[in-house]
Design a protein around this motif. Structure first.
Motif, PDB file in Angstrom:
ATOM      1  N   THR A 240       0.933  -1.088  -0.060  1.00  0.00           N
ATOM      2  CA  THR A 240       0.121  -0.175   0.012  1.00  0.00           C
ATOM      3  C   THR A 240       0.851   1.153   0.021  1.00  0.00           C
ATOM      4  N   GLN A 241       0.529   2.183  -1.020  1.00  0.00           N
ATOM      5  CA  GLN A 241       1.284   3.530  -1.025  1.00  0.00           C
ATOM      6  C   GLN A 241       0.687   4.325   0.075  1.00  0.00           C
ATOM      7  N   TRP A 242       1.233   4.352   1.244  1.00  0.00           N
ATOM      8  CA  TRP A 242       0.414   5.111   2.301  1.00  0.00           C
ATOM      9  C   TRP A 242       0.810   6.588   2.284  1.00  0.00           C
ATOM     10  N   GLY A 243       1.813   6.852   1.830  1.00  0.00           N
ATOM     11  CA  GLY A 243       2.104   8.345   1.609  1.00  0.00           C
ATOM     12  C   GLY A 243       1.093   8.827   0.413  1.00  0.00           C
ATOM     13  N   LEU A 244       0.944   8.266  -0.695  1.00  0.00           N
ATOM     14  CA  LEU A 244       0.152   8.770  -1.342  1.00  0.00           C
ATOM     15  C   LEU A 244      -1.286   8.966  -1.018  1.00  0.00           C
ATOM     16  N   TYR A 245      -1.765   7.747  -0.311  1.00  0.00           N
ATOM     17  CA  TYR A 245      -3.071   7.600   0.632  1.00  0.00           C
ATOM     18  C   TYR A 245      -3.288   8.589   1.289  1.00  0.00           C
ATOM     19  N   ALA A 246      -2.419   8.979   2.281  1.00  0.00           N
ATOM     20  CA  ALA A 246      -2.737  10.081   3.065  1.00  0.00           C
ATOM     21  C   ALA A 246      -2.594  11.408   2.658  1.00  0.00           C
ATOM     22  N   ALA A 247      -2.113  11.459   1.566  1.00  0.00           N
ATOM     23  CA  ALA A 247      -2.201  12.959   0.716  1.00  0.00           C
ATOM     24  C   ALA A 247      -3.641  13.219  -0.082  1.00  0.00           C
ATOM     25  N   ALA A 248      -3.796  12.059  -0.492  1.00  0.00           N
ATOM     26  CA  ALA A 248      -5.202  12.103  -1.095  1.00  0.00           C
ATOM     27  C   ALA A 248      -6.235  12.174  -0.302  1.00  0.00           C
ATOM     28  N   ALA A 249      -6.318  11.533   0.773  1.00  0.00           N
ATOM     29  CA  ALA A 249      -7.212  11.747   1.582  1.00  0.00           C
ATOM     30  C   ALA A 249      -7.547  13.074   2.227  1.00  0.00           C
ATOM     31  N   LEU A 250      -6.270  13.699   2.537  1.00  0.00           N
ATOM     32  CA  LEU A 250      -6.468  15.177   2.898  1.00  0.00           C
ATOM     33  C   LEU A 250      -7.154  15.873   1.835  1.00  0.00           C
ATOM     34  N   LEU A 251      -6.756  15.673   0.529  1.00  0.00           N
ATOM     35  CA  LEU A 251      -7.168  16.636  -0.436  1.00  0.00           C
ATOM     36  C   LEU A 251      -8.419  16.531  -0.696  1.00  0.00           C
ATOM     37  N   VAL A 252      -9.035  15.090  -0.498  1.00  0.00           N
ATOM     38  CA  VAL A 252     -10.436  14.746  -0.678  1.00  0.00           C
ATOM     39  C   VAL A 252     -11.447  15.757   0.290  1.00  0.00           C
ATOM     40  N   SER A 253     -10.896  15.749   1.290  1.00  0.00           N
ATOM     41  CA  SER A 253     -11.652  16.312   2.462  1.00  0.00           C
ATOM     42  C   SER A 253     -11.813  17.736   2.358  1.00  0.00           C
ATOM     43  N   ILE A 254     -10.803  18.328   1.683  1.00  0.00           N
ATOM     44  CA  ILE A 254     -10.750  20.013   1.571  1.00  0.00           C
ATOM     45  C   ILE A 254     -12.065  20.392   1.029  1.00  0.00           C
ATOM     46  N   PRO A 255     -12.834  20.006  -0.005  1.00  0.00           N
ATOM     47  CA  PRO A 255     -13.745  20.579  -0.521  1.00  0.00           C
ATOM     48  C   PRO A 255     -15.038  20.529   0.274  1.00  0.00           C
ATOM     49  N   ALA A 256     -15.064  19.259   1.256  1.00  0.00           N
ATOM     50  CA  ALA A 256     -16.240  19.171   2.040  1.00  0.00           C
ATOM     51  C   ALA A 256     -15.921  20.224   3.268  1.00  0.00           C
ATOM     52  N   VAL A 257     -15.065  20.402   3.681  1.00  0.00           N
ATOM     53  CA  VAL A 257     -14.728  21.138   4.674  1.00  0.00           C
ATOM     54  C   VAL A 257     -15.006  22.822   4.374  1.00  0.00           C
ATOM     55  N   LEU A 258     -14.556  23.044   3.059  1.00  0.00           N
ATOM     56  CA  LEU A 258     -14.902  24.454   2.686  1.00  0.00           C
ATOM     57  C   LEU A 258     -16.546  24.656   2.499  1.00  0.00           C
ATOM     58  N   ILE A 259     -16.906  23.793   1.936  1.00  0.00           N
ATOM     59  CA  ILE A 259     -18.477  23.882   1.711  1.00  0.00           C
ATOM     60  C   ILE A 259     -19.156  24.074   2.799  1.00  0.00           C
ATOM     61  N   PHE A 260     -18.927  23.363   3.842  1.00  0.00           N
ATOM     62  CA  PHE A 260     -19.526  23.410   5.372  1.00  0.00           C
ATOM     63  C   PHE A 260     -19.271  24.915   6.058  1.00  0.00           C
ATOM     64  N   MET A 261     -18.097  25.299   5.892  1.00  0.00           N
ATOM     65  CA  MET A 261     -17.551  26.539   6.283  1.00  0.00           C
ATOM     66  C   MET A 261     -18.559  27.592   5.593  1.00  0.00           C
ATOM     67  N   PHE A 262     -18.536  27.521   4.181  1.00  0.00           N
ATOM     68  CA  PHE A 262     -19.241  28.383   3.613  1.00  0.00           C
ATOM     69  C   PHE A 262     -20.874  28.503   3.922  1.00  0.00           C
ATOM     70  N   LEU A 263     -21.317  27.310   4.098  1.00  0.00           N
ATOM     71  CA  LEU A 263     -22.841  27.396   4.370  1.00  0.00           C
ATOM     72  C   LEU A 263     -23.127  27.307   5.883  1.00  0.00           C
ATOM     73  N   CYS A 264     -22.328  27.666   6.522  1.00  0.00           N
ATOM     74  CA  CYS A 264     -22.511  27.198   8.225  1.00  0.00           C
ATOM     75  C   CYS A 264     -23.732  28.368   8.355  1.00  0.00           C
ATOM     76  N   PRO A 265     -23.610  29.562   7.915  1.00  0.00           N
ATOM     77  CA  PRO A 265     -24.706  30.427   8.505  1.00  0.00           C
ATOM     78  C   PRO A 265     -26.287  29.699   8.003  1.00  0.00           C
ATOM     79  N   TYR A 266     -26.079  29.336   6.716  1.00  0.00           N
ATOM     80  CA  TYR A 266     -27.388  28.594   6.394  1.00  0.00           C
ATOM     81  C   TYR A 266     -27.887  27.354   7.217  1.00  0.00           C
ATOM     82  N   LEU A 267     -26.779  26.793   7.554  1.00  0.00           N
ATOM     83  CA  LEU A 267     -26.928  25.309   8.214  1.00  0.00           C
ATOM     84  C   LEU A 267     -27.852  25.733   9.585  1.00  0.00           C
ATOM     85  N   VAL A 268     -27.098  26.768  10.278  1.00  0.00           N
ATOM     86  CA  VAL A 268     -27.852  26.891  11.422  1.00  0.00           C
ATOM     87  C   VAL A 268     -29.298  27.112  11.434  1.00  0.00           C
ATOM     88  N   SER A 269     -29.513  28.214  10.494  1.00  0.00           N
ATOM     89  CA  SER A 269     -30.962  28.624  10.226  1.00  0.00           C
ATOM     90  C   SER A 269     -31.754  27.241   9.942  1.00  0.00           C
TER      91      SER A 269
END
Lengths: 278, 362
Positions: A240-269
């Protein structure tokens, strides 16, 4: 709070919270650490989060020698298409379930809910057979249908619940003011339902973005892989290429985190909508 | 502006509930009519059918002589003020006011002119750029009225528009609505359960009960000559006193109570079992009137300008309304009299039809 709590209680409370924060943050930091190590050093006794000989090489490799960008493009395409389709259907379907009383309405709402009670693993075999017979193997269209179908029940209920909190008198006022049913919906109800739509969109997007099981059935060509499939492909049988795996895993979660941060005010209401009756 | 006609109007629901029964009523062009009755009497359903928000299951609704049953709400050219105001929360006051005109593609200059006229009239000038949630209850109510006025519709419909306001503001707004009607003379249908609103606003009040029209008359006529026992008990506060008994010769008899009508028996109704009704202000301490017996004071409610006195009269509870000059104390026993011009006799059956009133006798 009118009464002040004793200092030791505040301290204990914060210590407890810090403990749980550490538990949830540690794995992420560990992944970050692995992704920054040169070569494939998964097991290291080094406790430093950023290793002394840290390097971007795993990240660079992802974009140069691996088809990471293609996978990300695939994932974005599928997720956005699912979001668009899911939101459009839930926005209109939820409205009719909230506003109209028709025969079979209750039964329909209930049966939609029941579909949510089967675990996906249980459905794998029938799902594969259906996909195969529909000739949807290796096609995004197949994914789109299945993702939308999985996300739609929740979205429908979410939108119906949200419309229920918008007073019908507003639409009635609009209709007396000269709107048709459709334009009353467009001009009055829909703008007020935006927080609900945002939540629904977020849910649809996340469903598709992180889905693995169905994608593994439908997609076989590495060119068509979505991110979760691509990630898994680093986990080869021999090494298993753990280094690649880890780097990709972080990159994959970035859009999700960004979307959550951007939509936070709507989420609360959106999430609290309906909790207080006007 | 236009006349409105209901012809044999009916509304029943699939679950069998018959909300409005055979309602026939003609409203003149420019008239202010108040539909009043207890909750569930069908008054709101009638208004909503007129607006087109509910479908009539029978009969006809006409505006200016034209059948409108099949028209969409927006095609009926009416304006409605809702109980909870129903202001569009995402629009400014200005947009709320102009929404109906914009939907009807009114020219921009015309919209601006009408909005500023209405804002001027209702004192909304300072508030035009605000959102509804930034307004007080009274201000929202004004915007709701303004939204109706700018449309210059065939008729105004009001659905309990004052019930969310506090008592003082309600009295003030009530007077303003009356003035607005005097100024515009637009046909108005106003629904309320509040009899004070009905009496003060209506040129004609329509009392409804269990989906049926009970009486449609001027407020004073309804007060002085209620069509039946329901109307008599519903209009007036405190409510009319009722004694159930029988006519014996020229006397009304209920247990030990006797009241001599002072009329030849031939003039009295043929029914033997009747209900005698009289308003609290007509119960009198004046000894020149015929007596109805000795009452014991059980409670005195003094509201400053007048007082309501509760009596026990041979086991029947009665209320009298008196000026505060006469001091009465609980426990006191006094002779009660009833003005010969101010009693009513109602049939004892379920219709409770008014049979005869003291004032009808020359």
């Amino acid at each position: 709070m009118s009464t002040r709590e004793p200092r030791w209680l505040t301290l204990a409370r914060h210590l407890l919270l810090l403990f749980f924060v550490a538990i949830s943050v540690y794995p992420v930091l560990n992944v970050l650490s692995i992704s920054l190590r040169p070569q494939n050093r998964l097991r290291s006794t080094d406790l430093a989060i950023i290793p002394a000989d840290w390097t971007w090489s795993n990240y660079i490799q992802l974009f140069t020698t691996q088809p990471f960008l293609t996978w990300m493009g695939n994932s974005l395409l599928v997720s956005l298409a699912v979001t668009l389709l899911g939101v459009s259907l839930a926005t209109i379907g939820g409205y009719s379930l909230s506003r109209y009383r028709f025969a079979g309405r209750k039964g329909f709402l209930l049966s939609v809910l029941v579909t949510q009670m089967f675990p996906a693993t249980m459905l794998m075999l029938p799902l594969y057979l259906m996909i195969a017979r529909l000739n949807l193997i290796n096609s995004f269209f197949g994914l789109l249908i299945f993702y939308t179908a999985t996300a739609l029940p929740f979205c429908l209920w979410q939108m119906k619940g949200f419309y229920d909190t918008i007073p019908t008198a507003l639409e009635e006022a609009a209709r007396i003011d000269g709107c048709s049913r459709w334009s009353a919906f467009r001009n009055v109800t829909l703008p007020l339902a935006v927080p609900g739509i945002v939540i629904t969109a977020l849910f649809s997007f996340m469903t598709a973005w992180s889905e693995y099981l169905v994608a593994a059935q439908v997609l076989q060509d590495a060119e068509l892989f979505t991110l979760p499939l691509g990630l898994k492909s680093f986990q080869a049988t021999m090494s298993t290429q753990w280094g690649l795996y880890a780097a990709a895993a972080l990159l994959v979660s970035i859009p999700a985190v960004l979307i959550f941060m951007f939509l936070c005010p709507y989420l609360v209401s959106g999430l609290t909508a309906g909790s207080v009756k006007e | 502006m236009a006349s409105i006609d209901f012809v044999q109007l009916n509304k029943s629901y699939p679950n069998g509930f018959h909300a409005v029964r055979d309602l026939s009523l003609s409203i003149q062009d420019g008239e202010f009519v108040v539909l009043v009755g207890p909750s569930g009497c069908g008054k709101s359903t009638t208004l909503r059918m007129l607006a087109g928000l509910e479908e009539a299951t029978g009969g006809e609704i006409q505006i200016a002589g034209r059948r409108v049953n099949e028209l969409e709400p927006g095609e009926r050219d009416l304006a409605m003020v809702f109980q909870n105001y129903a202001l569009y929360p995402h629009m400014t006051v200005r947009d709320n006011l102009s929404f109906g005109l914009r939907m009807r593609r009114t020219p921009r200059e015309e919209i601006n002119r009408r909005v500023s006229e209405a804002a001027e009239l209702l004192g909304l000038n300072e508030l035009l750029e605000r959102k509804p949630r930034q307004l007080s209850g009274g201000q929202r109510q004004r915007v709701a009225v303004g939204r109706a006025i700018v449309r210059q519709p065939q008729a105004f419909l009001f659905d309990e528009p004052l019930s969310n306001l506090d008592a003082k503001l309600r009295a003030h707004t009530r007077a303003e609505l009356a003035q607005l009607h005097q100024r515009f003379r637009t046909t108005t249908v106003y629904v309320t359960h509040d009899q004070v609103e009905a009496m003060t606003l209506g040129e004609r009040i329509v009392v409804m009960h269990q989906g049926q029209l009970q009486q449609a008359d001027s407020p004073l006529e309804v007060y002085a000559r209620p069509a039946n026992r329901f109307v008599a008990g519903f209009i007036g506060s405190p409510a009319m006193n009722f004694l159930e008994g029988a006519i014996n010769q020229a006397e009304f008899v209920a247990t030990s109570i006797r009241y001599a009508f002072g009329l030849p028996p031939a003039k009295l109704p043929e029914q033997k079992k009747v209900t005698l009704g009289f308003r609290p202000e007509h119960l009198s301490l004046e000894s020149s009137y015929p007596t109805i017996g000795q009452g014991r004071v059980t409670l005195v409610e003094n509201i400053g300008s007048e007082m309501f006195v509760h009596f026990d009269l041979a086991g029947h509870a009665l209320i009298g309304k008196f000026t505060t000059e006469r001091r009465l104390k609980p426990g006191e026993v006094i002779n009660l009299h009833l003005s010969p011009k101010h009693w009513h006799l109602f049939a004892a059956d379920s219709s409770g039809t008014r049979l005869l009133s003291g004032q009808d006798i020359p």
